[in-house]
Design an enzyme around this catalytic site. Structure first.
Site, PDB file in Angstrom:
ATOM      1  N   HIS A 202       0.800  -1.223   0.000  1.00 38.31           N
ATOM      2  CA  HIS A 202       0.000   0.000   0.000  1.00 38.31           C
ATOM      3  C   HIS A 202       0.835   1.276   0.000  1.00 38.31           C
ATOM      4  O   HIS A 202       0.405   2.297  -0.511  1.00 38.31           O
ATOM      5  CB  HIS A 202      -1.007  -0.038   1.144  1.00 38.31           C
ATOM      6  N   ARG A 309     -10.963   4.074  -2.367  1.00 39.79           N
ATOM      7  CA  ARG A 309     -10.545   3.249  -1.221  1.00 39.79           C
ATOM      8  C   ARG A 309     -10.885   4.009   0.069  1.00 39.79           C
ATOM      9  O   ARG A 309     -10.057   4.740   0.615  1.00 39.79           O
ATOM     10  CB  ARG A 309      -9.038   2.994  -1.275  1.00 39.79           C
ATOM     11  N   ARG A 345     -16.020   2.011  -2.651  1.00 35.72           N
ATOM     12  CA  ARG A 345     -15.813   0.697  -2.039  1.00 35.72           C
ATOM     13  C   ARG A 345     -15.968   0.819  -0.530  1.00 35.72           C
ATOM     14  O   ARG A 345     -15.411   1.740   0.077  1.00 35.72           O
ATOM     15  CB  ARG A 345     -14.401   0.191  -2.379  1.00 35.72           C
ATOM     16  N   GLU A 445     -11.390 -10.911  -5.627  1.00 31.47           N
ATOM     17  CA  GLU A 445     -10.015 -10.822  -5.129  1.00 31.47           C
ATOM     18  C   GLU A 445      -9.520 -12.129  -4.523  1.00 31.47           C
ATOM     19  O   GLU A 445      -8.393 -12.195  -4.032  1.00 31.47           O
ATOM     20  CB  GLU A 445      -9.906  -9.744  -4.041  1.00 31.47           C
ATOM     21  N   ASN A 468      -4.451  -7.155  -7.337  1.00 32.87           N
ATOM     22  CA  ASN A 468      -3.409  -7.133  -6.294  1.00 32.87           C
ATOM     23  C   ASN A 468      -3.665  -8.251  -5.291  1.00 32.87           C
ATOM     24  O   ASN A 468      -2.772  -9.021  -4.937  1.00 32.87           O
ATOM     25  CB  ASN A 468      -3.424  -5.796  -5.543  1.00 32.87           C
ATOM     26  N   ASP A 469      -4.897  -8.316  -4.833  1.00 33.44           N
ATOM     27  CA  ASP A 469      -5.211  -9.361  -3.853  1.00 33.44           C
ATOM     28  C   ASP A 469      -5.419 -10.713  -4.516  1.00 33.44           C
ATOM     29  O   ASP A 469      -5.062 -11.739  -3.938  1.00 33.44           O
ATOM     30  CB  ASP A 469      -6.448  -8.968  -3.032  1.00 33.44           C
ATOM     31  N   ARG A 479       1.466  -9.775   0.015  1.00 28.90           N
ATOM     32  CA  ARG A 479       1.848  -8.746  -0.958  1.00 28.90           C
ATOM     33  C   ARG A 479       2.802  -7.699  -0.386  1.00 28.90           C
ATOM     34  O   ARG A 479       3.354  -6.876  -1.107  1.00 28.90           O
ATOM     35  CB  ARG A 479       0.603  -8.090  -1.578  1.00 28.90           C
ATOM     36  N   CYS A 516      -9.407  -3.232 -11.398  1.00 33.61           N
ATOM     37  CA  CYS A 516      -8.907  -2.045 -10.696  1.00 33.61           C
ATOM     38  C   CYS A 516      -7.609  -2.298  -9.941  1.00 33.61           C
ATOM     39  O   CYS A 516      -7.125  -1.425  -9.236  1.00 33.61           O
ATOM     40  CB  CYS A 516      -9.969  -1.478  -9.764  1.00 33.61           C
TER      41      CYS A 516
END
Ligand code: PEP
Ligand code: MG
Length: 601
Positions: A202, A309, A345, A445, A468-469, A479, A516
């Site tokens: 992140h 986010r 989200r 995800e 990403n997830d 990650r 995304c």
């Protein structure tokens, strides 16, 4: 206070890390130690020692008060004695005269600031206890570590913004948490280099959203660098050059000039549609972390917000943001977009993104596999309902959609939808307007959600694939962990087949599907995603938008489809990798490839 000098890096050394945010920064290093938090190592002057000890004792008092108030809350809310016993243990540790004496001695003798004294003493305990095999002592070490971290947090909070930087620098740290990164003054940070982290950690995502070049996963750079060293951070290539030679400086400076020139050219075309040469239009949306990013998305030509986010509202705010505060932020997004879509989200709290006021008293051993995202929201229904109410109310002011993160089971989706229905019912009774029906989507995800995509599609309006997830959970890699970052492989056949499966399921069910995760903003991967068919929307950090639009305007969808269909027959990452890079080069042509890709692909 003088910043303590490290050994310093030998001149001209190039350290390879993981690219996290593109661009090239050249400047002086500023060393932070953020192994636990944003820790700064400082030497204090003799006349400042007593003040530093008072500051340390103040942090101990605050920590004791915190523990007392958490203890009172826990007596009411938390079943069983264990949490109370843990808190009592922490309180005892903070009263332990030996520990306090050792820390104060470190401040006095070594002239360390209190944060660093705590770190040093903790490391000494670590060394002593690690030689003891008995599990009891290892557990005591964990207790001491938690108590010391609480103190460090209080000391850092009392310092407000931590170090106030006078001139722009390149920050070098072992790690930066999302909360640390949010505190950075973007005018003073030219670039970021961290030892820890993977491509989608992140801190890197936030650096990209702030347009700060960043390289992560550098492993030991923070041990080699001293404050004041000259560094080059090449965020696209994922390298850091320490104390560059004249030749290196000239080389990177000219690369930087070229990068800035191409950026400027792309910027001039940012508002053109992303329409392929054979006439297919792709919507290019922005990922944002705050309503403050809105001006930024306009500047880069986004056609809406594909991912807001919202958990960063929590991480920024000293207390839990209430309905009014959230409503203001979501409404700003709705109004700013003037009818264009904004996907909000719900909180993806948990994992490494857990604000201290959101119940972070008992850290989980495996945060990525723990109470995160929708699981967290379903475990805190009151908080979730407040957020849903705020989003619904904002929906009266624009084209807002709701999205749930990390859905793993159909039951989770149904439960979330039931809470949404209650929130709507309450608003209706109160006569508060909102958009009904409002589109509700989920993030894909987890491998589990891929496998049940058909059933999930029947219970929602759209999918957004969070690569990403999805990569983290499919490849079983944290990650944030640089040691396994080599397994972050978007071109793994396992990942590509998952993507194809979700896209097919969405297609059959007639629900829209977008992407995304970081893959969506990467020119190489994006063409493949589009080639799978069905994906007509990509959402990415705003900075990547003009480049992606240009790439889409320069290709034929038919070529992307051909590439995707060939890849579907391949079983090795290397084979796919070589084939995809070759194909992208030949689809774009040599000149465009060299203009649009910072490095040779
Ligand atoms: C993802 O997982 O791909 C995603 C976009 O969500 P986040 O990066 O916030 O986890
Ligand atoms: Mg995610």
């Amino acid at each position: 206070m003088d910043v303590t000098k490290n050994r310093g890096a030998p001149p001209g050394v190039i350290v390879k890390g993981i690219p996290a945010s593109s661009g090239i920064a050249i400047g002086k290093a500023y060393l932070l130690d953020a192994q636990y938090f944003c820790l700064l190592r400082q030497l204090i002057a003799p006349e400042e020692i007593e003040d530093e000890i008072i500051r340390f004792r103040g942090a101990v008092d605050t920590a004791q008060q915190e523990i007392n108030s958490i203890r009172e809350g826990a007596l009411e809310d938390v079943p069983g004695d264990l949490p109370i016993l843990l808190l009592d243990t922490h309180a005892q540790i903070l009263k332990d005269p030996t520990l306090i004496r050792e820390i104060e001695e470190n401040i006095r003798k070594e002239k360390h600031n209190a944060e660093w004294a705590l770190k040093t003493v903790l490391e000494e305990y670590n060394a002593k206890f690690s030689r003891i095999r008995d599990g009891y002592f290892r557990d005591r070490l964990l207790d001491i570590k938690s108590a010391v971290e609480r103190l460090q947090r209080n000391l850092i909070r009392s310092e407000e913004e931590g170090a106030s930087l006078v001139e722009p620098v390149i920050l070098v740290a072992h790690d930066l948490t999302p909360a640390d990164t949010l505190k950075l003054d973007t005018r003073k940070v030219l670039g970021i280099a961290t030892d820890a982290g993977g491509k989608t950690s992140h801190a890197g995502i936030l650096a990209a959203s702030m347009d700060i070049p960043a390289v992560v996963g550098l492993k030991t750079l923070a041990n080699e660098i001293r404050t004041g060293d000259t560094l080059i951070v090449d965020g696209g290539a994922g390298v850091v050059v320490c104390n560059p030679s004249r030749e290196q400086f000239l080389e990177y400076n000219s690369k930087r000039q070229k990068y800035l020139y191409v950026e400027k050219e792309l910027h001039g075309q940012k508002d053109l549609e992303a329409k392929t040469l054979d006439g297919e239009t792709i919507r290019i949306m922005a990922n944002i972390e705050s309503a403050n990013d809105l001006a930024h998305i306009k500047e880069h030509g986004a056609e809406g917000v594909g991912l807001f986010r919202t958990e960063y509202l929590f991480l920024r705010s000293p207390s839990q943001p209430d309905e009014a505060e959230q409503y203001q932020d979501y409404r700003k997004v709705a109004e700013f977009l003037k009818g264009k879509e904004g996907v909000i989200r719900t909180f993806d709290l948990g994992g490494d993104k857990l604000a201290s006021h959101a119940g972070n008293q008992w850290p989980e051993p495996n945060p990525a596999l723990g109470l995160r995202a929708i699981r967290y929201s379903l475990a805190h229904v009151d908080m979730f309902k407040i957020q849903l109410r705020a989003i619904l109310r904002a929906s009266a002011h624009g084209n807002i959609k709701i999205m749930y993160p990390l859905i793993t089971t159909l039951e989770e989706l149904q439960e979330a939808n039931a809470i949404l229905a209650q929130a709507k019912e309450d608003l209706r009774k109160e006569g508060i307007p909102f958009k009904d029906p409002i589109k509700v989507g989920i993030m894909i995800e987890t491998p589990s959600s891929v496998m049940i995509a058909r059933e999930l599609a029947a219970n929602c309006d759209f999918f957004s694939i969070g690569t990403n997830d999805l990569i983290q959970y499919t490849m079983a890699i944290d990650r944030l962990n640089e040691k396994v970052a080599y397994l972050y492989q978007p071109l793994s056949p396992a990942i590509l087949r998952m993507l194809q499966r979700v896209i097919n399921a969405a297609d059959e069910a007639g629900v829209e599907v977008s992407v995304c995760g970081k893959m969506a903003g990467d020119p190489v991967y994006a063409l493949l995603l589009l080639g799978f068919g069905g994906v007509r929307e990509l959402s990415m950090d705003p900075h990547s938008i003009p480049r992606m639009k240009k790439i889409i305007r320069s290709v034929r969808m038919e070529d992307a489809r051909k590439m995707a269909s060939q890849v579907g027959k391949m079983g090795s990452i290397m084979e796919i990798h070589d084939y995809v890079l070759q194909s992208v080069k030949s689809i774009l042509g040599q000149d465009l490839t060299s203009d649009l890709f910072e490095d040779d692909i």
